[in-house]
Motif scaffolding. Structure first.
Motif, mmCIF file in Angstrom:
data_model
loop_
_atom_site.group_PDB
_atom_site.id
_atom_site.type_symbol
_atom_site.label_atom_id
_atom_site.label_comp_id
_atom_site.label_asym_id
_atom_site.label_seq_id
_atom_site.Cartn_x
_atom_site.Cartn_y
_atom_site.Cartn_z
ATOM 1 N N GLU A 1 -0.541 -7.595 -17.475
ATOM 2 C CA GLU A 1 -1.574 -8.458 -16.874
ATOM 3 C C GLU A 1 -2.156 -7.848 -15.603
ATOM 4 O O GLU A 1 -3.354 -8.009 -15.330
ATOM 5 C CB GLU A 1 -1.016 -9.853 -16.585
ATOM 6 C CG GLU A 1 -2.027 -10.811 -15.958
ATOM 7 C CD GLU A 1 -3.302 -10.993 -16.765
ATOM 8 O OE1 GLU A 1 -4.398 -11.035 -16.145
ATOM 9 O OE2 GLU A 1 -3.227 -11.073 -18.011
ATOM 10 N N ILE B 1 -8.685 -3.840 -14.518
ATOM 11 C CA ILE B 1 -9.799 -3.465 -15.394
ATOM 12 C C ILE B 1 -10.961 -4.440 -15.214
ATOM 13 O O ILE B 1 -12.126 -4.036 -15.105
ATOM 14 C CB ILE B 1 -9.323 -3.399 -16.866
ATOM 15 C CG1 ILE B 1 -8.377 -2.210 -17.060
ATOM 16 C CG2 ILE B 1 -10.509 -3.308 -17.810
ATOM 17 C CD1 ILE B 1 -7.668 -2.190 -18.402
ATOM 18 N N ARG B 2 -10.674 -5.725 -15.160
ATOM 19 C CA ARG B 2 -11.740 -6.728 -14.975
ATOM 20 C C ARG B 2 -12.416 -6.565 -13.614
ATOM 21 O O ARG B 2 -13.627 -6.766 -13.484
ATOM 22 C CB ARG B 2 -11.185 -8.133 -15.174
ATOM 23 C CG ARG B 2 -10.987 -8.476 -16.654
ATOM 24 C CD ARG B 2 -10.756 -9.957 -16.910
ATOM 25 N NE ARG B 2 -9.469 -10.457 -16.492
ATOM 26 C CZ ARG B 2 -8.324 -10.290 -17.154
ATOM 27 N NH1 ARG B 2 -8.296 -9.602 -18.264
ATOM 28 N NH2 ARG B 2 -7.203 -10.801 -16.703
ATOM 29 N N GLY C 1 -11.244 -7.023 -20.130
ATOM 30 C CA GLY C 1 -9.887 -6.662 -19.731
ATOM 31 C C GLY C 1 -9.194 -5.752 -20.718
ATOM 32 O O GLY C 1 -7.967 -5.687 -20.746
ATOM 33 N N LEU C 2 -9.989 -5.044 -21.531
ATOM 34 C CA LEU C 2 -9.413 -4.185 -22.564
ATOM 35 C C LEU C 2 -9.159 -2.772 -22.048
ATOM 36 O O LEU C 2 -9.978 -2.225 -21.307
ATOM 37 C CB LEU C 2 -10.373 -4.100 -23.761
ATOM 38 C CG LEU C 2 -10.629 -5.396 -24.508
ATOM 39 C CD1 LEU C 2 -11.692 -5.191 -25.573
ATOM 40 C CD2 LEU C 2 -9.340 -5.911 -25.130
ATOM 41 N N PRO C 3 -8.056 -2.165 -22.461
ATOM 42 C CA PRO C 3 -7.827 -0.766 -22.115
ATOM 43 C C PRO C 3 -8.795 0.106 -22.910
ATOM 44 O O PRO C 3 -9.247 -0.271 -23.990
ATOM 45 C CB PRO C 3 -6.376 -0.528 -22.528
ATOM 46 C CG PRO C 3 -6.098 -1.544 -23.576
ATOM 47 C CD PRO C 3 -6.969 -2.733 -23.257
ATOM 48 N N TYR D 1 -16.003 -3.409 -22.318
ATOM 49 C CA TYR D 1 -14.558 -3.443 -22.554
ATOM 50 C C TYR D 1 -13.821 -3.829 -21.272
ATOM 51 O O TYR D 1 -12.875 -4.623 -21.306
ATOM 52 C CB TYR D 1 -14.043 -2.105 -23.070
ATOM 53 C CG TYR D 1 -14.553 -1.690 -24.428
ATOM 54 C CD1 TYR D 1 -15.122 -2.602 -25.316
ATOM 55 C CD2 TYR D 1 -14.474 -0.375 -24.841
ATOM 56 C CE1 TYR D 1 -15.589 -2.218 -26.560
ATOM 57 C CE2 TYR D 1 -14.941 0.025 -26.087
ATOM 58 C CZ TYR D 1 -15.496 -0.905 -26.938
ATOM 59 O OH TYR D 1 -15.952 -0.512 -28.166
ATOM 60 N N PHE E 1 -2.091 -3.039 -22.782
ATOM 61 C CA PHE E 1 -2.762 -4.337 -22.841
ATOM 62 C C PHE E 1 -1.813 -5.488 -22.516
ATOM 63 O O PHE E 1 -2.246 -6.558 -22.118
ATOM 64 C CB PHE E 1 -3.407 -4.535 -24.215
ATOM 65 C CG PHE E 1 -4.255 -5.764 -24.301
ATOM 66 C CD1 PHE E 1 -5.415 -5.871 -23.546
ATOM 67 C CD2 PHE E 1 -3.901 -6.815 -25.115
ATOM 68 C CE1 PHE E 1 -6.207 -7.009 -23.613
ATOM 69 C CE2 PHE E 1 -4.679 -7.954 -25.195
ATOM 70 C CZ PHE E 1 -5.843 -8.047 -24.441
ATOM 71 N N ARG F 1 -4.767 -5.408 -16.717
ATOM 72 C CA ARG F 1 -5.948 -6.136 -17.219
ATOM 73 C C ARG F 1 -6.771 -6.688 -16.064
ATOM 74 O O ARG F 1 -8.003 -6.642 -16.090
ATOM 75 C CB ARG F 1 -5.531 -7.241 -18.190
ATOM 76 C CG ARG F 1 -5.010 -6.683 -19.504
ATOM 77 C CD ARG F 1 -4.956 -7.699 -20.634
ATOM 78 N NE ARG F 1 -4.455 -9.003 -20.314
ATOM 79 C CZ ARG F 1 -3.207 -9.404 -20.468
ATOM 80 N NH1 ARG F 1 -2.291 -8.566 -20.935
ATOM 81 N NH2 ARG F 1 -2.840 -10.618 -20.173
ATOM 82 N N SER F 2 -6.115 -7.167 -15.019
ATOM 83 C CA SER F 2 -6.835 -7.662 -13.843
ATOM 84 C C SER F 2 -7.584 -6.532 -13.141
ATOM 85 O O SER F 2 -8.734 -6.706 -12.741
ATOM 86 C CB SER F 2 -5.868 -8.322 -12.857
ATOM 87 O OG SER F 2 -5.321 -9.480 -13.418
#
Length: 100
Positions: free
Chosen positions: A65, A71-72, A24-26, A20, A62, A68-69
């Motif tokens: 951005e 998270i990645r 980039g998913l929460p 996940y 989500f 999401r960054s």
């Protein structure tokens, strides 16, 4: 990632967490999943209504951005390649410390 409370939930680090992250998913987990909740981007809940509320909040997250960054980046830091590198480095240090 809902898990029943218990020993398995407290000690598991599900592969899907990092999958996940790579997308980039929460993520929302049950609150006793210690291996997952150590990441500040992971939302947690203890009861089904709270879990549902956290999922709704994660869906709003989500849209961010920057999140999401982040998270990645966690996915990259926890990739199999990074873990293998860390293991090889630890083995190298251990071997070097045993040399006369």
């Amino acid at each position: 990632i809902p898990f029943r409370h218990g020993d398995i939930a407290r000690t598991t680090s599900p592969l899907k967490l990092f999958e996940y992250f790579a997308l980039g998913l929460p993520v929302v987990v049950t609150d006793n999943m210690v291996e997952c909740t150590k990441f500040d981007v992971v939302r947690k809940a203890s009861e089904p209504p709270e879990f549902a509320a956290q999922v709704r909040a994660a869906l709003r997250d989500f849209q961010d951005e920057n999140l999401r960054s982040r998270i990645r980046l966690l996915a990259e830091a926890n990739s199999w390649d990074r873990r293998a590198d860390a293991l090889l480095a630890a083995v190298g240090r251990a071997a070097a410390s045993r040399r006369p």
